[in-house]
Design an enzyme around this catalytic site. Structure first.
Site, PDB file in Angstrom:
ATOM      1  N   ASP A   5       0.969  -1.231   0.208  1.00  0.00           N
ATOM      2  CA  ASP A   5       0.001  -0.073  -0.034  1.00  0.00           C
ATOM      3  C   ASP A   5       0.895   1.206   0.096  1.00  0.00           C
ATOM      4  O   ASP A   5       1.772   1.196  -0.525  1.00  0.00           O
ATOM      5  CB  ASP A   5      -0.808  -0.146   1.376  1.00  0.00           C
ATOM      6  CG  ASP A   5      -2.118   0.603   1.077  1.00  0.00           C
ATOM      7  OD1 ASP A   5      -2.186   1.759   0.912  1.00  0.00           O
ATOM      8  OD2 ASP A   5      -3.320  -0.118   0.989  1.00  0.00           O
ATOM      9  N   HIS A  52      -3.434   5.882   3.438  1.00  0.00           N
ATOM     10  CA  HIS A  52      -4.188   5.181   3.128  1.00  0.00           C
ATOM     11  C   HIS A  52      -3.721   3.639   3.937  1.00  0.00           C
ATOM     12  O   HIS A  52      -4.652   2.860   4.398  1.00  0.00           O
ATOM     13  CB  HIS A  52      -4.302   4.784   1.635  1.00  0.00           C
ATOM     14  CG  HIS A  52      -5.021   3.671   1.031  1.00  0.00           C
ATOM     15  ND1 HIS A  52      -4.970   2.574   0.680  1.00  0.00           N
ATOM     16  CD2 HIS A  52      -6.506   3.849   0.780  1.00  0.00           C
ATOM     17  CE1 HIS A  52      -6.100   1.780   0.453  1.00  0.00           C
ATOM     18  NE2 HIS A  52      -6.860   2.719   0.460  1.00  0.00           N
ATOM     19  N   SER A 112     -11.256  -1.089  -0.063  1.00  0.00           N
ATOM     20  CA  SER A 112      -9.807  -0.953   0.782  1.00  0.00           C
ATOM     21  C   SER A 112     -10.017  -1.483   2.207  1.00  0.00           C
ATOM     22  O   SER A 112      -9.030  -1.605   2.808  1.00  0.00           O
ATOM     23  CB  SER A 112      -9.335   0.258   0.313  1.00  0.00           C
ATOM     24  OG  SER A 112      -8.489   0.397  -0.915  1.00  0.00           O
TER      25      SER A 112
END
Length: 839
Positions: free
Chosen positions: A159, A212, A513
């Site tokens: 990520d 994220h 996600s």
């Protein structure tokens, strides 16, 4: 300019898939690159070798100018090279080279709702409900009570990195820390879609500057202010994104390789490339990782509003656990107290707007606030109240500021909260509130009350209208080859989790996600309890025990969400842990046609006792009609079992033959499905598998059928920021020049994923035909008007000097999904009008 419009274009050497909006918090497809020079700029390609071959194949190409960047031998049978398009084409012609792929772009993480900032008040309130609600939904909290917390299991997060200084994630990096493994493959400034920033600058520090990955890691295993699904796992942080922008397939595959080298037991990929095939290299590499013993979990994608066949790679990989999303019951939001209502309202700050402070001036109703709408109130020196819809947030915001508004509050025109972006900061805060709160504020404004929003720093839980239902963004399967996807679902809408400390420590985000790491954490819990489970066992246990998701469009009717959107359902960790048998395979593709289809399931006992089972069936809603805007049908198939009842002794396996006959009321062109459950008598966990199928001839789906495309167009310009091209209509008798312009493109709209696409040019004067190599496994166009641009100069970059001055036509051929390359009936083709080329 008359007849001009902006569209995505295929990057140099048209063989890259078209640009597409993606979201996987994660994703987006290949964005356009700058125009190629006639000899073609160097770029990255993925060279796939035939079975049994290796990089020594390239020894035969020593006279060509290319550089091998990385050999992926352990996870994919191929290498990445840097070469110009013409050289890449010649490499593809070498013996034992299976295919040459463009190294497509994976867009930067993006989520389906804007983040909200954690306040001091929230930080003092104990574990916040959203992640707690989510782990209660899947009963991961019950596993914790049993002492099953993921201890000793290593989870790799591919990520944006992880903020390992976060106290909930251990506070350090390296030996003895929770984030014990990892690396940065790209550097802070990397953006694979920007030629000036596309060269990675790797280092050993996987710190997260985008946020994220830290949010994803918190869902997997935070232990502190929030509690993740597996709070005692050890992390590997594999950073594949810079602080902003996109990454590439090559980088993602390097991270998969590193996760293998570091011995990760579970790998999570909250990213993907939408509308993609299982054969794309990232999907194949992820499959290979499962063969090496790692459980690979990936987002199904966030393009549910783009219809069916919208899943993402690597999630559509055959052995990858693709995860759909359901909404949490409630989402935590920043709160503003409204004295006139005697209660707080939740709000989100629209992206690029300044954060509100203190309190607003009194709210005055402005209306819809689109360009031609009348002003329904004087907002000069006041806060403007506006309803969402019809025009952009930017247009509404600018209209209100022009009329003197000191704050802008937009309320939803549909149930629930929303986030937004696209405005340019004009120094005035722009906020969004729910439809219910907005209507209450509107009622007050209508009687001249002019309510005031006071920003106290508190937060509030706001109900989500689709709580427990499939998230509106969650992508539909099946894969373009009709393979069953997604596999399972988990909470992903409105999840409060960790973000970098510098960004406020906690935020609420939505997306597949967020559902994918929930399943990765659940996999870690299973491996904590039974370390010898292999990846197939983990997927089977999670899928068999999943619980069905009601159909959200009309939940009162009792129908279930489409199998090709929920998989077998929302995971149940406790039932997965306690399963006394397994039903395999967990997801079945029954193919196309109009008649009955038969397949087999195997039921295997893990029990210490003899147990009787009865096979049952639940139909799920079918999608009908257009890929992008499907309708729905409750016409249920008829299902027969042989045997319907069976007895299993400890360790015994039995085969069940299942025959599915689609309903005669189901329109052709539909995707149908259902859940098949083995129910034990006398208690115990039921075991579920799911299936989907296509009603009709799958080859009948048109690919090149669009009222406006394909067509020829002249290239006007390329936007330096979005990198999209603007085109105009070709003028009658116009001549094009590769050297001096104007440049020519064919605008092609792909109504469904083609298995291959080929482009050729024919000289109308001499009959000469120039052919370019086929591209395999293309995504479909994401939206109703999202054509791709096949640039003539990009084609010539592969075959320099191939097109002489004269009159030419272009032909585009597409092979339909599942079509036979050798059968002309399985191809569609378009040939352009003649055009003239000069020197």
């Amino acid at each position: 300019m008359p007849g001009s419009r902006t569209l995505p274009s295929v990057p140099p050497a048209w063989r890259r898939p078209l640009a597409a909006a993606v979201a996987l918090p994660l994703l987006a497809l290949a964005a356009p690159a700058a125009h190629a020079e006639p000899d073609g700029p160097a770029q990255v390609w993925l060279i796939e070798f035939a079975e049994g071959a290796d990089a020594s194949v390239l020894d035969a190409a020593r006279g060509l100018d290319f550089e091998v960047r990385h050999d992926f031998e352990r996870i994919w049978n191929g290498v990445s090279v840097e070469a110009d398009p013409a050289t890449a084409r010649r490499l593809g012609q070498l013996g034992m080279v299976e295919r040459v792929w463009s190294d497509v772009v994976f867009g930067g993480p993006a989520t389906r709702s804007d983040a909200v900032t954690e306040s001091d008040a929230a930080a003092e309130s104990g574990p916040v409900p959203e992640l707690a609600q989510a782990i209660q939904t899947t009963r991961a909290d019950v596993a914790h009570d049993r002492g099953i917390t993921g201890e000793g299991v290593k989870v790799g997060v591919i990520d944006t990195g992880i903020d390992y200084t976060h106290p909930d994630l251990g506070g350090c990096f390296g030996d003895g820390c929770r984030v014990a493994f990892g690396t940065d493959f790209v550097g802070d400034d990397f953006d694979s879609d920007d030629p000036e920033r596309s060269d990675p600058a790797p280092d050993d520090d996987p710190a997260d500057c985008a946020g994220h990955g830290t949010h994803v890691a918190g869902i997997v295993g935070a232990d502190g202010e929030v509690t993740g699904v597996a709070p005692d796992v050890e992390f590997g942080a594999y950073r594949v994104f810079g602080c902003e922008g996109s990454t590439s397939a090559e980088v993602i595959m390097q991270a998969l390789e590193a996760a293998l080298d570091d011995g990760m037991d579970v790998v999570n990929l909250s990213l993907g490339q939408s509308f993609q095939w299982p054969g794309y290299p990232t999907a194949k590499a992820a499959d290979r990782l499962t063969e090496e013993g790692a459980v690979v979990v990936a987002s199904m994608g966030n393009d549910g509003e783009s219809g069916i066949y919208s899943g993402s790679a690597p999630g559509v990989g055959e052995d990858v656990i693709a995860v759909a999303s359901t909404d949490n019951p409630a989402e935590r939001m920043d709160a503003a107290f409204v004295a006139a209502l005697d209660r707080p309202v939740g709000y989100k700050t629209l992206s690029d707007s300044p954060e509100p402070e203190g309190k607003t001036d009194g709210l005055v109703w402005l209306g819809r606030a689109c360009k031609d709408d009348p002003s329904e109130g004087d907002v000069n020196g006041k806060a403007a109240l506006i309803v969402r819809g019809t025009c952009t947030f930017k247009e509404k915001y600018e209209r209100a500021v022009e009329e003197g508004a000191t704050a802008v509050v937009i309320y939803n025109d549909r149930p629930g909260p929303f986030g937004g972006s696209g405005i340019e900061d004009l120094g005035v805060p722009a906020l969004s509130v729910t439809d219910a709160d907005g209507k209450d504020l509107h009622d007050l404004a209508a009687i001249g009350e002019a309510p005031v929003l006071e920003f106290t720093g508190d937060t509030v839980l706001v109900d989500l209208p689709r709580g427990g239902l499939a998230s509106s963004f969650s992508a539909y399967g099946p894969a373009p080859d009709l393979a069953f996807k997604p596999d399972v679902a988990a909470p992903g809408g409105g999840i409060w989790s960790t973000v970098p400390v510098a960004d406020g420590s906690y935020e609420s985000l939505s997306g597949t996600s967020m559902s994918s790491p929930h399943v990765a954490g659940a996999a870690a819990l299973l491996l904590d309890a039974e370390p010898r489970l292999d990846p197939r066992d983990v997927r089977t246990r999670l899928a068999n025990s999943a619980k069905p998701v009601p159909w959200g469009d009309n939940p009162g009717l009792g129908e279930l969400e489409a199998a090709h959107r929920q998989g077998t359902g929302v995971i149940d960790v406790v039932d997965a842990l306690d399963a006394e048998a397994c039903l395999y395979p967990t997801g079945v593709n029954t193919g196309d046609g109009t008649g009955p289809r038969t397949f087999e399931l195997t039921l295997t006992s893990r029990d210490h006792h003899v147990r009787d089972y009865t096979m049952t069936h639940q139909a799920t809603i079918a999608t009908t009609g257009d890929d992008r805007d499907p309708g729905f049908s409750a016409a249920a198939p008829e299902v027969d079992f042989s045997p319907k009842e069976l007895r299993l002794y400890p360790g015994q396996s039995a085969t069940i033959e299942v025959t599915v006959t689609p309903s005669a009321d189901l329109p052709e062109g539909s995707v149908f499905g259902g859940r098949i459950t083995a129910r034990p008598e006398g208690g115990g966990e039921s075991l579920t598998a799911a299936y989907s199928g296509y009603q009709g001839d799958y080859l009948a789906i048109p690919v090149l059928e669009h009222p406006d495309f394909p067509k020829l167009a002249a290239v006007v310009a390329q936007d330096p920021e979005t990198r999209e091209y603007e085109y105009r209509d070709v003028e009658e008798g116009e001549t094009f020049s590769l050297a001096d312009g104007p440049a020519l493109a064919a605008l092609v709209y792909l109504g469904h994923q083609p298995a291959a696409m080929a482009v050729s040019a024919a000289n109308a004067d001499t009959g000469e035909v120039v052919e370019w190599d086929q591209e395999a496994f293309l995504p479909r166009s994401p939206g109703p008007d999202d054509a791709m641009g096949v640039h003539l100069e990009d084609l010539v970059a592969q075959r320099p000097g191939a097109l002489e001055p004269g009159r030419w036509t272009l032909t585009v051929k597409v092979l339909k999904a599942l079509g036979d390359e050798d059968d002309p009936e399985d191809w569609e083709q378009w040939t352009s009008p003649e055009f003239s080329l000069s020197e």
